[in-house]
Design an enzyme around this catalytic site. Structure first.
Site, short mmCIF file in Angstrom:
data_model
loop_
_atom_site.label_atom_id
_atom_site.label_comp_id
_atom_site.label_asym_id
_atom_site.label_seq_id
_atom_site.Cartn_x
_atom_site.Cartn_y
_atom_site.Cartn_z
N ASN A 9 -7.14 -28.15 -2.12
CA ASN A 9 -8.08 -27.42 -2.78
C ASN A 9 -9.48 -27.34 -2.06
O ASN A 9 -10.27 -28.07 -2.37
CB ASN A 9 -8.13 -27.52 -4.31
CG ASN A 9 -9.18 -26.60 -4.80
OD1 ASN A 9 -9.82 -25.76 -4.34
ND2 ASN A 9 -9.55 -27.09 -6.03
N TRP A 10 -9.76 -26.43 -1.17
CA TRP A 10 -10.88 -26.60 -0.36
C TRP A 10 -12.07 -25.99 -1.28
O TRP A 10 -13.42 -26.03 -0.86
CB TRP A 10 -11.12 -25.60 0.82
CG TRP A 10 -9.83 -26.21 1.98
CD1 TRP A 10 -9.19 -27.35 1.91
CD2 TRP A 10 -9.75 -25.86 3.27
NE1 TRP A 10 -8.53 -27.63 3.05
CE2 TRP A 10 -8.73 -26.41 3.87
CE3 TRP A 10 -9.97 -24.49 3.94
CZ2 TRP A 10 -8.14 -26.16 5.07
CZ3 TRP A 10 -9.47 -24.24 5.13
CH2 TRP A 10 -8.69 -25.06 5.61
N LYS A 11 -12.05 -25.46 -2.33
CA LYS A 11 -13.02 -25.03 -3.40
C LYS A 11 -13.95 -23.86 -2.29
O LYS A 11 -13.27 -23.30 -1.47
CB LYS A 11 -13.80 -25.99 -3.87
CG LYS A 11 -12.82 -27.14 -4.44
CD LYS A 11 -13.61 -27.99 -5.36
CE LYS A 11 -12.80 -28.93 -5.83
NZ LYS A 11 -13.12 -29.97 -6.90
N HIS A 96 -7.98 -24.04 -13.03
CA HIS A 96 -8.89 -25.39 -12.37
C HIS A 96 -9.72 -25.42 -13.39
O HIS A 96 -10.31 -24.52 -13.89
CB HIS A 96 -8.99 -25.07 -11.09
CG HIS A 96 -9.80 -26.27 -10.42
ND1 HIS A 96 -11.06 -26.62 -10.66
CD2 HIS A 96 -9.45 -27.27 -9.50
CE1 HIS A 96 -11.37 -27.85 -9.95
NE2 HIS A 96 -10.28 -28.10 -9.34
N GLU A 98 -12.88 -26.14 -12.88
CA GLU A 98 -13.96 -25.44 -12.69
C GLU A 98 -14.09 -23.89 -13.03
O GLU A 98 -14.93 -23.24 -13.36
CB GLU A 98 -14.34 -25.56 -11.29
CG GLU A 98 -14.97 -26.73 -10.82
CD GLU A 98 -14.49 -27.32 -9.30
OE1 GLU A 98 -14.12 -26.42 -8.36
OE2 GLU A 98 -14.35 -28.53 -9.16
N GLU A 168 -5.40 -32.71 -14.00
CA GLU A 168 -6.55 -33.33 -13.17
C GLU A 168 -7.63 -33.68 -14.45
O GLU A 168 -8.28 -32.80 -15.05
CB GLU A 168 -6.96 -32.29 -12.28
CG GLU A 168 -6.35 -31.67 -11.32
CD GLU A 168 -7.09 -31.09 -10.42
OE1 GLU A 168 -7.10 -31.48 -9.02
OE2 GLU A 168 -7.87 -30.02 -10.58
N GLY A 174 -14.15 -34.75 -8.34
CA GLY A 174 -15.25 -34.89 -7.44
C GLY A 174 -16.22 -36.20 -7.88
O GLY A 174 -17.47 -35.88 -7.47
N SER A 213 -10.25 -37.19 -7.24
CA SER A 213 -10.75 -38.28 -6.56
C SER A 213 -9.82 -39.00 -5.83
O SER A 213 -9.80 -40.13 -5.60
CB SER A 213 -11.72 -39.16 -7.03
OG SER A 213 -12.93 -38.60 -7.60
N GLY A 234 -9.15 -32.38 -3.59
CA GLY A 234 -10.40 -31.51 -3.22
C GLY A 234 -11.26 -31.96 -2.14
O GLY A 234 -10.88 -31.64 -1.05
N GLY A 235 -12.20 -32.87 -2.38
CA GLY A 235 -12.98 -33.42 -1.35
C GLY A 235 -12.15 -33.90 -0.15
O GLY A 235 -12.78 -33.78 1.08
P1 PGA Z 1 -11.57 -33.97 -6.04
O1 PGA Z 1 -11.17 -32.50 -6.40
O2 PGA Z 1 -10.27 -34.36 -5.18
O3 PGA Z 1 -12.71 -33.79 -5.13
O4 PGA Z 1 -11.78 -34.95 -7.10
C1 PGA Z 1 -9.75 -32.34 -6.95
C2 PGA Z 1 -9.74 -30.77 -7.44
O5 PGA Z 1 -10.77 -30.37 -7.83
O6 PGA Z 1 -8.76 -29.96 -7.34
#
Ligand code: PGA
Length: 250
Positions: A9-11, A96, A98, A168, A174, A213, A234-235
């Protein structure tokens, strides 16, 4: 046997140069085929580039990070599922944390988005998870159960077999604070059991990904848990070496 899936997930990150470099790095590192499924979810505008660069690699698929509940019409600024299909997407992330927290997506909207995805042949990766306050108040199962039930009620048994779940925990996204393999496994097992009460076959085959993470160093301990079928990253998905390290742990 459920296949391991690693979804990136590149956001809202990247530009044409960095996206091209990242895709080249991932393609080169993974080779043409393998025994895991890898899904890249870039911002919408990079989907044509992703489709072009990944289309000859059978283990690589791509998807959107969101979609609208409608298939077309007067919804300025939104992207519809059939448009994602038009660019070769097979997946779409739905719900998600967010989206839930910054854009007010309720459990019902998330369920409707999952239904809209399935309607046009996309596999929704439906995200759920508790906040730190909820975990500390011992409400993890209540919250995740509620988020899961909303989707299960909206989709029939057959549809559930075409869905992926991502657990999640919001406090792990993050933040560098990963759930321990045992903490994550406990919630994954809870999700599978709850699903199995009404939809045994879907529960058995359901891919339940862990996100929050995940890094190359903790991925294999997480992925080796019986109910953890892969990760939503994500990251670490923004760095080809890190992402490849996680894929290789699968
Ligand atoms: P993260 O994000 O790996 O940076 O914690 C995961 C996500 O939001 O899907």
């Amino acid at each position: 046997m459920r296949r391991t899936m690693v979804a990136g997930n590149w956001k809202m990150n990247g530009n044409q140069v960095s996206v091209a470099g990242l895709l080249d790095g991932v393609v080169e590192g993974l080779g043409k085929s393998g025994d895991i499924d890898v899904v890249i979810c870039p911002p919408f505008v990079y989907l044509p580039m992703v489709a072009e660069k990944l289309s000859s690699h059978e283990m690589l698929a791509w998807g959107g990070q969101n979609l609208d509940t409608h298939a077309s019409g007067a919804y300025t600024g939104e992207i519809a599922g059939p448009m994602l299909r038009d660019f070769g997407c097979r997946f779409v992330i739905v719900g998600h944390s967010e989206r839930r927290s910054h854009y007010g997506e309720s459990d019902l909207i998330v369920a409707e988005k999952a239904a809209a995805a399935l309607e046009c042949g996309l596999t929704p990766i439906v995200c759920m998870g508790e906040t730190l306050e909820e975990r500390e108040a011992d409400q993890t199962e209540e919250v995740v159960g509620r988020q899961l039930d909303a989707v299960v009620v909206c989709l029939g048994s057959e549809a559930l077999e075409h869905m992926v779940i991502a657990y999640e925990p919001v406090w792990a996204i993050g933040t560098g604070l990963t759930a321990t393999p045992e903490q994550a496994q406990a919630v994954h097992a809870f999700i599978r059991q709850r699903l199995s009460a009404s939809h045994a076959r879907a529960a058995e085959g359901m891919q339940i990904l862990y996100g929050g993470s995940v890094k190359p160093g903790n991925a294999s301990a997480l992925f080796s848990q019986p109910d953890i079928d892969g990760g939503l990253i994500g990251g670490a998905a923004l760095d080809a070496d890190d992402f490849l390290g996680i894929c290789k742990a699968g």
